[in-house]
Design a protein around this motif. Structure first.
Motif, PDB file in Angstrom:
ATOM      1  N   THR A  64       1.069  -1.084  -0.137  1.00 54.71           N
ATOM      2  CA  THR A  64      -0.003  -0.021   0.280  1.00 54.71           C
ATOM      3  C   THR A  64       1.039   1.220   0.113  1.00 54.71           C
ATOM      4  O   THR A  64       2.089   1.055   0.606  1.00 54.71           O
ATOM      5  N   VAL A  65       0.466   2.207  -0.530  1.00 55.10           N
ATOM      6  CA  VAL A  65       1.171   3.706  -0.416  1.00 55.10           C
ATOM      7  C   VAL A  65       0.344   4.584   0.256  1.00 55.10           C
ATOM      8  O   VAL A  65      -0.758   4.482   0.727  1.00 55.10           O
ATOM      9  N   ALA A  66       1.044   5.705   0.921  1.00 56.60           N
ATOM     10  CA  ALA A  66       0.485   6.621   1.583  1.00 56.60           C
ATOM     11  C   ALA A  66       1.113   8.104   1.290  1.00 56.60           C
ATOM     12  O   ALA A  66       2.248   7.973   1.192  1.00 56.60           O
ATOM     13  N   PRO A  67       0.459   9.249   1.242  1.00 57.56           N
ATOM     14  CA  PRO A  67       0.682  10.500   1.195  1.00 57.56           C
ATOM     15  C   PRO A  67       1.904  11.061   2.270  1.00 57.56           C
ATOM     16  O   PRO A  67       2.691  11.643   2.003  1.00 57.56           O
ATOM     17  N   SER A  68       1.422  10.667   3.516  1.00 58.32           N
ATOM     18  CA  SER A  68       2.218  10.830   4.567  1.00 58.32           C
ATOM     19  C   SER A  68       1.518  10.043   5.778  1.00 58.32           C
ATOM     20  O   SER A  68       0.362   9.432   5.668  1.00 58.32           O
ATOM     21  N   LEU A  69       2.426   9.669   6.774  1.00 58.67           N
ATOM     22  CA  LEU A  69       1.680   9.002   7.774  1.00 58.67           C
ATOM     23  C   LEU A  69       0.897   9.624   8.667  1.00 58.67           C
ATOM     24  O   LEU A  69      -0.024   9.078   9.511  1.00 58.67           O
ATOM     25  N   ALA A  70       0.824  10.897   8.726  1.00 60.50           N
ATOM     26  CA  ALA A  70      -0.092  11.902   9.397  1.00 60.50           C
ATOM     27  C   ALA A  70      -1.414  11.911   8.841  1.00 60.50           C
ATOM     28  O   ALA A  70      -2.404  12.185   9.179  1.00 60.50           O
ATOM     29  N   TYR A  71      -1.570  11.204   7.602  1.00 61.03           N
ATOM     30  CA  TYR A  71      -3.069  11.228   6.896  1.00 61.03           C
ATOM     31  C   TYR A  71      -3.353   9.890   6.478  1.00 61.03           C
ATOM     32  O   TYR A  71      -3.857   9.605   5.511  1.00 61.03           O
ATOM     33  N   THR A  72      -2.772   8.813   7.167  1.00 60.56           N
ATOM     34  CA  THR A  72      -2.974   7.278   7.251  1.00 60.56           C
ATOM     35  C   THR A  72      -3.110   6.701   8.690  1.00 60.56           C
ATOM     36  O   THR A  72      -2.392   6.953   9.258  1.00 60.56           O
ATOM     37  N   GLN A  73      -3.858   5.926   8.642  1.00 58.31           N
ATOM     38  CA  GLN A  73      -4.041   4.868   9.955  1.00 58.31           C
ATOM     39  C   GLN A  73      -4.255   3.411   9.446  1.00 58.31           C
ATOM     40  O   GLN A  73      -4.523   3.208   8.272  1.00 58.31           O
ATOM     41  N   PRO A  74      -3.555   2.640  10.332  1.00 57.40           N
ATOM     42  CA  PRO A  74      -3.756   1.173   9.727  1.00 57.40           C
ATOM     43  C   PRO A  74      -5.093   0.764   9.467  1.00 57.40           C
ATOM     44  O   PRO A  74      -5.191  -0.062   8.534  1.00 57.40           O
ATOM     45  N   GLY A  75      -6.075   1.207  10.082  1.00 55.72           N
ATOM     46  CA  GLY A  75      -7.479   0.779   9.692  1.00 55.72           C
ATOM     47  C   GLY A  75      -8.079  -0.506  10.580  1.00 55.72           C
ATOM     48  O   GLY A  75      -7.189  -0.994  11.296  1.00 55.72           O
TER      49      GLY A  75
END
Length: 759
Positions: A537-548
């Motif tokens: 998976t990819v993320a724009p930044s870890l501050a805008y991503t949670q594991p879910g």
């Protein structure tokens, strides 16, 4: 009657121009100006309108179309070309200059091609020859006439914009408008400098062209009556001349001396002049005197209430005093962090991204410094990771606005489950630095570690490899993508491949051009693709991503499709053959015979708003056209009755959040919805995640209807079984590979990527 008509048009044009003069922060000015320009049908032909009146009207309409949220760059260009022709007929050189300048900005910012699902296109922007239109060469005495004879749609953005700027400068000189002349040459120089970085094979030639344009602009600044504007444009042109390496020209030294002599008792102006003098001395090789001037610049800048350029001057001082580089770079970083919330998104004069101009160089230098010193020092590696994360957040906020995307607490290694890996590749000029943290079963909480790739990993080489992979997978017809895909795998993932197995999930926070890369299709030394080794998976930044969280209580799906042709101000969007059946399949969680979810065929804005109001939505599947060109305020999805802006989609998601209903997944089954440009972070899909959706699935290039439907059917079947999002997408892609034939072609399945939550 005609006199009244001309008067009405003139009045509307003036009113629109007054609105367009609003500050750049007024994002709705263009839309209000378009409303002002809506005239009742007078039943007369355009030929009946006076040329100067029609020119002014089309000039206002073109600018409104350029900046409006509901506008269109292509239509803006059409209006402005008409305006330019009419201004020429009227003999209004002053108006021609202003129109040509607007045309240049419009042409610069046009998408390379319209985003049309299932279309095939060439990457002509990457192979555009240096020469501008042949007609311009044939008619050099009248550049504006050559511009009107040129097929701008056959030119690169840079070539079209450059020709328009040359026209603006020529007419501005003839109309005794030194400000527009200087501004046009400044834009010409800035654009050509950017083109030089993009095209190394023509780098030296383009630097000379950039310097020549800026030097020509200097001559016009002498005649600008407004002292503040004269100072600013002269300083900007000198900065471009220095960047182009052309300061040896005596005109540059004379201009700098004049700038110093006429300097007001202003701390910012003093700082700027001393910084320019320092840069000039640095270019001449006198580092000692350069450092003295730059230290003076930092002193004056630090006395200002808002030292907006302090980071820039510290970064230059680091260049002049390499022995103290580390300290100066970190001072630049701290100075930037102190004023970053005050910086506007774009430069108010040139409309360039301030993130690219002022923020990115400081962050890159700070990361470089920390990693160069880090070695095995876990503390320094962690500090470097925090700087990179802050960098990613700054980039996102520069595109979408800090108020729209407030930062959250970033995911940390402590949040990882067994087998999960956080992976930060950082592209520097001469190497790749990778920070990663991997949770291994039975071992304590991981710390960030690093590895460096130097051989063949300079930025130019990486950009070339990524472009080859994307072009050949998305648009090619053979297997030439395999070699660059293997090279990129060896650089990025071979050093940690012992961590990559069936139980692992790789969470990548990509940098720069790596955002275009289909990571799943990269190939290891045995020819296995990355997706065959692990989930991705990819993320724009870890501050805008949670594991879910895993889906264990059923899934409420809303599937909206568009199959008919739609004509919008932003362009014509062709009919789509397979979207209706795809939406039925999504609503049935992989089986179109099931009636499990809500199905909206040829959906309207009102239907989507109603279902958001009445339903709890776990998955929103959008099978339609979409557009993302780096301007978040103009990004949209296409509904049956018009465009739904990204900001409006965010608002709908926000309403669900306010009711405590989190959208788990948005599937954007449209072309290039994951792809942004240098100002973007993951396009529409990244914005959906930032707006409050846990995850999004989107495409990196135009998608094949049949292949998309097959992949989505498999994904929903796995997802309905309770698999995590990354696991379900991986199993769908593996199933496509196992099916063989066309289904196994990564050009079919590798376009789709998961952004955001992976569980």
């Amino acid at each position: 009657m005609l006199a009244v008509l001309n008067s009405d048009i003139q009045e509307a044009s003036l009113a629109a121009e007054e609105i367009l003069a609003s500050p750049a922060s007024d994002l709705l000015a263009g839309d209000r100006a378009l409303e002002q320009l809506e005239l009742p049908d007078a039943g007369v032909r355009a030929e009946a309108i006076q040329p100067d009146v029609l020119a002014a009207y089309c000039a206002a309409a073109g600018e409104a179309m350029r900046v409006a949220r509901s506008g269109s760059g292509n239509r803006a260009q059409s209006y402005l070309l008409t305006a330019l022709a009419q201004a020429g007929l009227a003999g209004r050189a002053d108006l021609e200059a202003r129109i040509a300048y607007r045309l240049a900005l419009t042409s610069r910012d046009l998408p390379v091609r319209p985003n049309a699902r299932s279309a095939r296109r060439s990457l002509s922007d990457d192979i555009e020859p240096i020469q501008v239109a042949a007609s311009a060469e044939a008619d050099a005495d009248d550049i504006c006439a050559a511009l009107l004879q040129t097929r701008l749609d056959e030119q690169s953005n840079w070539a079209a914009s450059r020709l328009a700027l040359q026209c603006a400068s020529q007419r501005g000189g003839g109309a005794q408008d030194p400000e527009i002349t200087a501004l046009a040459q400044l834009q010409n120089s800035r654009a050509t400098l950017a083109e030089a970085e993009r095209r190394p094979e023509a780098h030296d030639y383009l630097l000379r062209e950039a310097g020549s344009a800026a030097l020509d602009g200097l001559e016009a600044t002498n005649f600008i009556s407004n002292a503040a504007i004269r100072f600013d444009l002269t300083a900007r042109l000198l900065e471009s001349i220095l960047e182009a390496g052309q300061f040896a020209d005596p005109r540059a030294g004379i201009a700098l001396a004049s700038l110093a002599d006429g300097m007001a008792n202003d701390m910012g102006e003093n700082a700027r002049v001393h910084a320019l003098q320092g840069r000039a001395l640095l270019a001449a090789g006198d580092t000692e005197q350069a450092a003295a001037q730059l230290r003076t610049a930092t002193f004056y800048e630090s006395q200002r209430a808002q030292p907006l350029r302090l980071a820039d001057w510290f970064l230059l001082l680091a260049e002049a005093e390499p022995e103290n580089r580390d300290d100066h770079v970190m001072q630049a970083f701290r100075a930037l962090e102190a004023i970053r919330p005050l910086l506007p998104t774009i430069d108010q004069v040139t409309e360039e991204s301030l993130f690219s101009l002022r923020i990115q160089p400081v962050f890159s230098a700070a990361v470089d410094v920390q990693l160069a010193q880090a070695g095995d020092d876990a503390g320094r590696v962690l500090l470097a990771q925090r700087i990179v994360e802050s960098f990613r957040q700054a980039e996102i906020q520069s595109v979408f606005g800090a108020d729209c995307v407030p930062p959250r607490i970033p995911v940390s290694p402590e949040d990882l489950n067994d087998g999960e890996i956080l992976f930060y590749p950082i592209l520097l000029e001469d190497r790749i630095e990778v920070l990663y943290a991997a949770k291994i079963a039975g071992q304590p909480t991981p710390q960030y570690q690093r590895f460096t790739v130097s051989e063949g990993a300079d930025l130019e080489r990486i950009e070339s490899l990524v472009k080859l992979v994307v072009y050949e997978l998305g648009y090619g017809v053979d297997d030439t993508w395999e070699q660059p895909a293997a090279e990129l795998y060896q650089m990025l993932f071979a050093p940690i491949e012992e961590l990559l197995d069936d139980d692992a999930t790789l969470v990548i926070i990509p940098d720069g051009i790596l955002r275009r890369l289909p990571f799943a299709a990269l190939r290891d030394g045995d020819g296995r693709m990355l997706i065959e080794r692990t989930a991705v998976t990819v993320a724009p930044s870890l501050a805008y991503t949670q594991p879910g969280t895993l889906n264990d209580s059923g899934t409420n799906v809303v599937a909206a499709s568009l199959s008919k042709e739609v004509d919008l101000p932003a362009g014509r969007f062709t009919a789509l053959a397979a979207t209706a059946s795809e939406a039925r399949m999504a609503a049935g969680l992989g089986d179109p015979a099931n009636e499990l979810g809500v199905l909206l065929e040829d959906f309207s804005r009102e239907e989507l708003e109603l279902v958001f109001a009445e339903q709890q939505i776990d998955v929103l599947h959008l099978a339609t056209h979409a557009s993302f060109n780096g301007r978040s305020d103009r990004s949209f999805i296409v509904a049956e009755n018009g465009a739904i802006l990204l900001s409006e989609l965010r608002e709908l998601i926000g309403r669900s959040l306010s009711r405590g209903e989190l959208i788990s997944l948005i599937v954007l089954s449209a072309c290039e919805t994951a792809l942004g440009d240098d100002k973007a972070s993951m396009g529409l899909a990244g914005a959906a995640v930032q707006a409050g959706s846990e995850s999004a699935i989107a495409s990196l290039w135009e998608v094949n209807d049949t292949g998309t439907a097959a992949l989505m059917r498999k994904f929903y079947q796995f997802y309905a079984q309770g698999q995590g999002k990354a696991e379900a997408l991986r199993n769908a892609q593996l199933s496509m590979i196992a099916d063989g034939g066309e289904s196994a072609d990564p050009g079919v399945w590798a376009a789709f990527t998961l952004l955001g939550a992976w569980r």
